[in-house]
Design an enzyme around this catalytic site. Structure first.
Site, short mmCIF file in Angstrom:
data_model
loop_
_atom_site.label_atom_id
_atom_site.label_comp_id
_atom_site.label_asym_id
_atom_site.label_seq_id
_atom_site.Cartn_x
_atom_site.Cartn_y
_atom_site.Cartn_z
N HIS A 188 0.91 95.44 104.10
CA HIS A 188 1.11 96.17 105.32
C HIS A 188 2.29 95.80 105.39
O HIS A 188 2.94 94.92 105.03
CB HIS A 188 0.55 94.88 106.51
CG HIS A 188 -0.86 95.04 106.77
ND1 HIS A 188 -1.42 95.74 107.58
CD2 HIS A 188 -2.50 95.20 105.73
CE1 HIS A 188 -3.05 95.47 107.51
NE2 HIS A 188 -3.03 95.02 106.47
N TYR A 206 -7.38 99.62 105.03
CA TYR A 206 -6.40 101.00 105.20
C TYR A 206 -6.31 101.79 104.51
O TYR A 206 -6.36 101.73 103.49
CB TYR A 206 -5.18 100.28 106.12
CG TYR A 206 -4.65 99.19 104.86
CD1 TYR A 206 -3.71 99.22 103.98
CD2 TYR A 206 -5.26 97.54 104.86
CE1 TYR A 206 -2.99 98.53 102.58
CE2 TYR A 206 -4.57 96.94 103.66
CZ TYR A 206 -3.76 97.40 102.94
OH TYR A 206 -3.35 96.33 102.11
C1 LIG Z 1 -5.61 89.42 97.27
C2 LIG Z 1 -4.20 89.30 98.13
C3 LIG Z 1 -4.28 90.13 98.16
C4 LIG Z 1 -3.02 90.05 99.09
N1 LIG Z 1 -2.67 90.64 100.53
C5 LIG Z 1 -1.82 90.62 101.20
C6 LIG Z 1 -1.28 92.02 102.05
O1 LIG Z 1 -1.37 93.21 102.57
N2 LIG Z 1 0.17 91.86 102.91
C7 LIG Z 1 0.92 91.01 102.51
O2 LIG Z 1 2.48 90.40 103.15
N3 LIG Z 1 0.74 89.49 101.30
C8 LIG Z 1 -0.40 89.92 100.79
N4 LIG Z 1 -1.10 89.20 100.02
C9 LIG Z 1 0.26 87.75 99.26
C10 LIG Z 1 1.63 88.97 98.66
O3 LIG Z 1 0.74 89.31 97.38
C11 LIG Z 1 2.20 87.52 97.82
O4 LIG Z 1 2.42 86.62 99.17
C12 LIG Z 1 3.51 87.71 97.87
O5 LIG Z 1 3.63 89.06 96.70
C13 LIG Z 1 4.78 86.80 97.63
O6 LIG Z 1 5.67 86.79 97.56
P1 LIG Z 1 6.75 86.55 96.21
O7 LIG Z 1 7.62 87.83 95.74
O8 LIG Z 1 7.54 85.03 96.15
O9 LIG Z 1 6.00 86.43 94.61
P2 LIG Z 1 5.23 87.61 93.45
O10 LIG Z 1 4.50 88.49 94.04
O11 LIG Z 1 3.83 86.85 92.84
O12 LIG Z 1 5.97 87.42 92.83
C14 LIG Z 1 6.61 86.87 91.89
C15 LIG Z 1 6.89 87.41 90.42
O13 LIG Z 1 6.99 86.31 89.17
C16 LIG Z 1 7.22 86.75 88.26
N5 LIG Z 1 6.52 84.91 87.20
C17 LIG Z 1 5.72 84.39 87.60
N6 LIG Z 1 6.23 82.95 86.87
C18 LIG Z 1 7.72 83.74 86.22
C19 LIG Z 1 8.16 82.58 85.21
N7 LIG Z 1 8.43 81.66 84.81
N8 LIG Z 1 9.48 83.30 84.25
C20 LIG Z 1 10.07 85.07 84.78
N9 LIG Z 1 9.13 85.32 86.26
C21 LIG Z 1 8.57 84.94 86.19
C22 LIG Z 1 5.98 87.10 87.88
O14 LIG Z 1 5.82 88.10 86.94
C23 LIG Z 1 6.11 88.37 89.60
O15 LIG Z 1 6.60 89.21 89.36
C24 LIG Z 1 -1.52 89.37 99.14
C25 LIG Z 1 -2.39 87.91 98.26
C26 LIG Z 1 -3.86 88.45 97.84
C27 LIG Z 1 -3.74 87.51 96.47
#
Ligand SMILES: Cc1cc2nc3c(=O)[nH]c(=O)nc-3n(C[C@H](O)[C@H](O)[C@H](O)COP(=O)(O)OP(=O)(O)OC[C@H]3O[C@@H](n4cnc5c(N)ncnc54)[C@H](O)[C@@H]3O)c2cc1C
Length: 382
Positions: free
Chosen positions: A47, A214
């Site tokens: 979303h 959705y």
């Molecule tokens: C089942 C499920 C459903 C979800 N549905 C929703 C939703 O509908 N709406 C919503 O807003 N959120 C949703 N979320 C939550 C959402 O996915 C996360 O909150 C969001 O992805 C966080 O973004 P981020 O960029 O902080 O981390 P991430 O998306 O986890 O990105 C982290 C990145 O860092 C990279 N990385 C990790 N370690 C290293 C390293 N040591 N060196 C280099 N790169 C590294 C990874 O490969 C990744 O690309 C859902 C989560 C789950 C598990």
């Protein structure tokens, strides 16, 4: 540009990409290091509420995102028998009240669009951060492939298992919340044989479990579900997901409305994800390192705002660095925490409690938020 403006972002997820775009558009020199060799279109939806669409407006991608997403008129909550528990107006109401659209979209399509806004050559794939060394006036990043990079400040956008968080606060695995999420995409044409009204955005609830459903495309040809289900133990070890089955889903959602049974019947590639968590972190930054998104405040995803908080963090961090310049990163990081902690912690708490929009409530504090609308709160106002 002076050497004091080298910004390294670890992780090119939704939060890291948002930080990189905001910072690059503000004129900073940014390099992003991502462990994955490339990104694929994983089977998941997401979303994006008006609070985030207003940030994408600044980035110049609001219109393409609107074209690619589905535009639900309502978020419906229904009990297992189909009775309505809430009808939260979105659609035109959201545009008018919250100044932007509410869309649901395929996560991979959104991510690809975000990545397309980054400067060519600024994202480095297959770079798994293995260690961090802070010298007096810079940070040395070492990657698993033996290469190195230098930066003046480092943004840890590396998700729940953040290596940057580990450097700041020590090794500590996230906790399994005792819940899993099942995810699957369904071809909308496979649902044409049923008489049910498959609503644009509906969450089915009973006592301790739910199924959020959705569309993920503007054409509404792809439907998606994600569950939240209690499960005492996670059987998948360190895997971020494992395969599940229709049989497991039928058993989990026994007694739910026939349209839910139809969804399960037509989902053929179901995966199961452990929902992980952490206690709120005592610090969000130290020295030249700062955290955002799941690295900083992971949450159970039941409010559909986890990625939104990561994207808001990225945009706010860029705003604070613009205010102070990179050389005064200490002030920027304190400002950032002052302007994000209260909101991100409130969302984290509501999301973990899984109460959001279950009954009729006013979502304006989440959707109506405009990150750029108010002056920054001072550091001491945290
Ligand atoms: C089942 C499920 C459903 C979800 N549905 C929703 C939703 O509908 N709406 C919503 O807003 N959120 C949703 N979320 C939550 C959402 O996915 C996360 O909150 C969001 O992805 C966080 O973004 P981020 O960029 O902080 O981390 P991430 O998306 O986890 O990105 C982290 C990145 O860092 C990279 N990385 C990790 N370690 C290293 C390293 N040591 N060196 C280099 N790169 C590294 C990874 O490969 C990744 O690309 C859902 C989560 C789950 C598990």
């Amino acid at each position: 540009m002076p050497a004091t403006q080298r910004i390294a972002i670890i992780g090119a997820g939704l939060g890291g990409a948002a930080a990189a775009t905001s910072l690059q558009q503000a004129g900073f020199e940014v390099n992003v290091y991502e462990q994955a060799p490339a990104f694929s279109r994983l089977g998941a939806g997401i979303h994006m509420g008006p609070n985030v669409m207003k940030i994408f407006r600044r980035m110049g991608i609001e219109q393409p995102l609107e074209a690619m997403g589905s535009h639900p008129e309502f978020w419906f909550s229904r009990d297992a028998s189909g009775e309505y528990l809430s009808r939260i107006p979105l659609g035109d109401f959201a545009r008018k009240e919250y100044d932007a659209a509410y869309i649901t979209v395929h996560r991979g399509d959104l991510h690809a669009l975000q990545m397309s806004t980054l400067k060519p050559g600024s994202v480095h794939f297959a770079k798994h951060l293995s260690s961090i060394e802070e010298t007096g006036n810079e940070v040395r990043l070492a990657f698993a492939d033996g290469s190195h990079a230098l930066a003046d400040i480092v943004i840890g956008a590396d998700g729940i298992n953040s290596r940057v968080r580990e450097h700041l606060l020590g090794v500590e695995a996230p906790t399994y919340s005792g819940w899993v999420g099942h995810r699957a995409l369904i071809k909308a044409r496979d649902l044409a044989k049923y008489d049910f009204n498959f609503e644009d955005c509906v969450k089915w609830w009973s006592g301790d479990r739910h199924l959020m459903v959705y569309y993920t495309t503007g054409k509404r040809d792809e439907y998606y579900f994600v569950s939240g289900v209690p499960q005492a133990e996670w059987e998948g070890g360190n895997a971020s997901f494992i395969p599940s089955t229709q049989a497991e889903m039928f058993d989990t959602f026994k007694g739910y409305h026939p349209s839910v049974q139809a969804l399960i019947e037509n989902a053929d590639d179901i995966t199961k994800w452990p929902l992980l968590n952490r206690q709120p972190l005592p610090v969000w930054s130290k020295g030249r390192l700062v955290l955002l998104g799941d690295a900083c405040h992971p949450m159970k995803p039941h409010m559909a705002q986890g990625a939104a908080m990561a994207i808001e963090d990225g945009a706010m961090l860029a705003r604070c660095l613009q205010e102070t310049g990179v050389s005064d990163y200490g002030t920027a990081f304190r400002l950032y925490e002052s302007n994000r902690k209260e909101r991100a912690s409130r969302v984290q708490a509501v999301s973990n409690a899984n109460t959001w929009l279950r009954t009729q409530e006013d979502p304006a504090w989440v959707f109506g938020y405009d990150l750029y609308a108010h002056p920054l709160k001072s550091e001491s106002a945290a």
